[in-house]
Design an enzyme around this catalytic site. Structure first.
Site, PDB file in Angstrom:
ATOM      1  N   ASP A 120      29.697  -0.191 103.139  1.00  0.00           N
ATOM      2  CA  ASP A 120      28.361  -0.410 103.672  1.00  0.00           C
ATOM      3  C   ASP A 120      27.793  -1.683 103.038  1.00  0.00           C
ATOM      4  O   ASP A 120      28.442  -2.326 102.206  1.00  0.00           O
ATOM      5  CB  ASP A 120      27.476   0.819 103.446  1.00  0.00           C
ATOM      6  N   SER A 121      26.585  -2.026 103.436  1.00  0.00           N
ATOM      7  CA  SER A 121      26.011  -3.297 102.964  1.00  0.00           C
ATOM      8  C   SER A 121      25.326  -3.146 101.622  1.00  0.00           C
ATOM      9  O   SER A 121      24.994  -4.134 100.980  1.00  0.00           O
ATOM     10  CB  SER A 121      24.985  -3.794 103.979  1.00  0.00           C
ATOM     11  N   GLY A 122      25.071  -1.922 101.217  1.00  0.00           N
ATOM     12  CA  GLY A 122      24.289  -1.680 100.018  1.00  0.00           C
ATOM     13  C   GLY A 122      22.817  -1.489 100.306  1.00  0.00           C
ATOM     14  O   GLY A 122      22.081  -0.954  99.476  1.00  0.00           O
ATOM     15  N   GLY A 123      22.380  -1.906 101.483  1.00  0.00           N
ATOM     16  CA  GLY A 123      20.961  -1.872 101.797  1.00  0.00           C
ATOM     17  C   GLY A 123      20.370  -0.465 101.795  1.00  0.00           C
ATOM     18  O   GLY A 123      19.277  -0.241 101.269  1.00  0.00           O
ATOM     19  N   PHE A 124      21.107   0.474 102.353  1.00  0.00           N
ATOM     20  CA  PHE A 124      20.582   1.830 102.459  1.00  0.00           C
ATOM     21  C   PHE A 124      20.302   2.414 101.079  1.00  0.00           C
ATOM     22  O   PHE A 124      19.250   2.991 100.831  1.00  0.00           O
ATOM     23  CB  PHE A 124      21.569   2.711 103.231  1.00  0.00           C
ATOM     24  N   ASP A 178      20.968  -4.631 106.556  1.00  0.00           N
ATOM     25  CA  ASP A 178      19.916  -4.325 107.525  1.00  0.00           C
ATOM     26  C   ASP A 178      18.771  -3.642 106.805  1.00  0.00           C
ATOM     27  O   ASP A 178      18.891  -3.300 105.628  1.00  0.00           O
ATOM     28  CB  ASP A 178      20.454  -3.424 108.647  1.00  0.00           C
ATOM     29  N   GLN A 209      19.577  -0.809 114.846  1.00  0.00           N
ATOM     30  CA  GLN A 209      18.463  -0.024 114.338  1.00  0.00           C
ATOM     31  C   GLN A 209      17.502   0.243 115.498  1.00  0.00           C
ATOM     32  O   GLN A 209      17.921   0.148 116.652  1.00  0.00           O
ATOM     33  CB  GLN A 209      17.767  -0.765 113.181  1.00  0.00           C
ATOM     34  N   GLY A 214      20.391   4.328 110.856  1.00  0.00           N
ATOM     35  CA  GLY A 214      19.045   4.883 110.890  1.00  0.00           C
ATOM     36  C   GLY A 214      18.936   6.205 111.615  1.00  0.00           C
ATOM     37  O   GLY A 214      17.844   6.616 111.994  1.00  0.00           O
ATOM     38  N   ASP A 266      31.177   8.656 108.989  1.00  0.00           N
ATOM     39  CA  ASP A 266      31.329   8.925 107.558  1.00  0.00           C
ATOM     40  C   ASP A 266      30.200   9.859 107.172  1.00  0.00           C
ATOM     41  O   ASP A 266      29.126   9.836 107.797  1.00  0.00           O
ATOM     42  CB  ASP A 266      31.197   7.651 106.719  1.00  0.00           C
TER      43      ASP A 266
END
Lengths: 378, 378
Positions: free
Chosen positions: B93-97, B147, B191, B218, B268
């Site tokens: 993942d991007s790490g953003g969450f 995101d 999103q 999201g 996932d």
């Protein structure tokens, strides 16, 4: 397979003994290390893994199992072997040691000991007869008499009182054990603290009663190694050569090779499993603390020559990371490493005795531990 | 093996798609469930076990790995695949969450987001470019754009602002990603909250930019399943048929079959692993809580017809006991059970689509879950 329990001596090298403990559930090659499966599981290991490492026997803790899930429940479910999916031999302790170390409100008298569970405070009574009954319900192959293990330091009077009580309990345990099916064994336990004369008295008293095997209890409880080894020498000079000898709760790899050299056949210890949950690895280079920051960038495995995938295939950097993140896999891998090392040590010991080179083997492994870990390159 | 990343559609059954995501590190059979390996380990499992269950790909969490042991350290050690001994495809993942859910003192602006680590309070900056750089250092095969995932409920204005920011970040991510070696893929993330028009705007915007695969983010953040499924329908009507679609963080077995029926290819979720550490088993009879006292005397395995040794060979009574004693093996066995169930479900889904009987399969598995667990005899 046979219905009888027996000890089959195969070779001697000095005092070190190569042999087999034969039970209906399988042969235990001695000297043997028994992984500890406290609550019906060797912590962090699948039972099939424990077997694949070369363990012939595991230990179960009567105190823990009588409280949870209870011996009666395990018996209804087909016994401890089926319950924990370990069809090979199992040795159980009497529960006495943990009653004295974990339970509260203990009261000890001639009859036995009453206590409250450390889990729910429930009242329980443990007598020599009840301990044997519980171990019978579990279906244990090698059972222990209830004994009283006094905490050191203690006066000689206190040690003597406890060992004499333990001898009377040994007789009661043996009588109670007669109700059990053939093929199982009950061991008497030598006590006597750090007093040679009392160790002798205890050993002679047990031999007079007569057991198919003898345990040496009350050692490795904080005394210097030399004291422990001295007591083993005193006791093993008395115990019969044709019966197995089990040194309870011992120990470090060094303790084990020293005790083997003094005629001990069986060992158990939480050290490899507990250390594995605390970032410690046992290897032929000695003990390695994977928590240490020097491992953070080290791409090398713990021991590239090991047969154990956990020691051979995973980098120290990865193990260090898992430990820092408190990941289950860190404990799983290090427990595996440690049990593999202990079993490979026992295999090496047995091989060396068979070849009549136990002393040379002992010197070699000690040299490896003394040299210490190989520093990373660069 | 090829140097290119691609999606190979194999069959359609209604909206359900059978396919292959092809990467230089291996083929991912879709619909696919990706076990979550947050800190470079699928909790409680050896990597070889995860593979043997049929997983073609696992997920790594950029936020966790950038903090410990850091992306730079993993790169020096040869990348995430070597580090965690998973030579097959990895998605990150991007790490953003997790920045938004775990870190503190977050400040978000056009450039990116600054935050303090939840571990040691250290200051970090995450931008679309830095996220792609980290995922590149890890060596991730399928990477995610940074995101902004707003928490629901939120106003339509707030949702719109976040999705438009995410679209601008998508463009920046794509440019940054061009520096990486061939064969890897960067997915854009749709999103738009629970607002159909905004979901459409997001999906169209991403398709205009053009990605080799699309994620739907999201969702499964507390909204009713019907809302989630409605959003998936809106989005998948826009996303191109020749690219894979990944529904992030989803979900229950029921969520998965419903989303597959609406054209999703990849999933996932921490559910099977986390539930396994909390006494929950996923089976063809539905979810079973092993903590429940009714299992204490039950000699039956969770599912005697399962191929998974953990589900087939260990009694419910034993699993219940391990959980009550907080034994590692309890978590290990139930995690194994759950990942095995999820992978067998995906295998069943793929087989059903290939045979053109996805709807019948869906009805069968739902019937099994609805019937519930078989009560013990007696």
């Amino acid at each position: 397979m046979t219905d009888a329990f027996s000890y089959n001596p195969l070779a001697r090298d000095g005092e070190a003994r190569l042999g087999e403990v034969i039970t209906p559930r399988g042969v235990v090659r001695t000297p043997a290390f028994m992984p500890v499966g406290t609550a019906a599981t060797v912590k962090g290991m699948y039972p099939s893994q424990v077997r694949e490492l070369g363990a012939d026997i595991v230990l179960g803790n009567t105190y823990h199992l009588m409280l949870r899930p209870t011996a009666e429940r395990i018996a209804e479910l087909g016994g401890l072997h089926a319950f924990m999916r370990w069809p090979h031999p199992i040795l159980t302790d009497s529960g006495g040691f943990q009653v004295m170390s974990l339970a509260s409100l203990r009261k000890l008298n001639e009859k036995g000991v009453t206590f409250r569970s450390h889990i729910d405070g429930a009242y329980h009574e443990m007598t020599p007869e009840r301990s044997v009954e519980i171990q019978g319900l579990l279906g244990s192959d090698i059972q222990m008499q209830l004994d009283e293990c006094v905490k050191l330091p203690a006066t000689a009077e206190e040690v003597a009182r406890a060992l004499r009580l333990s001898l009377r309990w040994a007789e009661r345990s043996k009588r109670a054990f007669e109700a059990q099916p053939p093929g199982r064994a009950l061991f008497g336990i030598v006590q006597g603290g750090d007093v040679p004369q009392l160790r002798e008295e205890s050993a002679r008293g047990l031999v007079d009663i007569g057991f198919p095997g003898y345990s040496i209890g009350g050692l490795a409880v904080g005394e210097p190694q030399a004291v422990m080894l001295g007591m083993i020498e005193v006791v093993n000079a008395i115990l019969p050569q044709d019966k197995p000898r089990y040194l309870m709760g011992v120990g470090t790899p060094d303790d084990i090779v020293e005790a083997v050299g003094r005629g001990v056949d069986m060992f158990d210890c939480v050290m490899p499993t507990r250390a594995g949950r605390h970032a410690q690895a046992f290897t032929r280079f000695g003990r390695i603390n994977l928590k240490n920051a020097r491992h953070a960038d080290d791409p090398r495995p713990l021991d590239e020559e090991s047969d154990c995938p956990a020691a051979r295939d995973y980098s120290r950097a990865y193990l260090h990371h898992l430990i820092r993140c408190d990941e289950m896999l860190g404990s799983m891998l290090l427990t595996w490493v440690n049990l593999a090392y202990y079993q490979s040590l026992m295999q090496g010991i047995r091989h060396a005795i068979a070849q009549g080179r136990f002393d040379a083997f002992k010197a070699e492994v000690k040299e490896g531990w003394a040299k210490g870990d190989i520093p990373p390159r660069g």
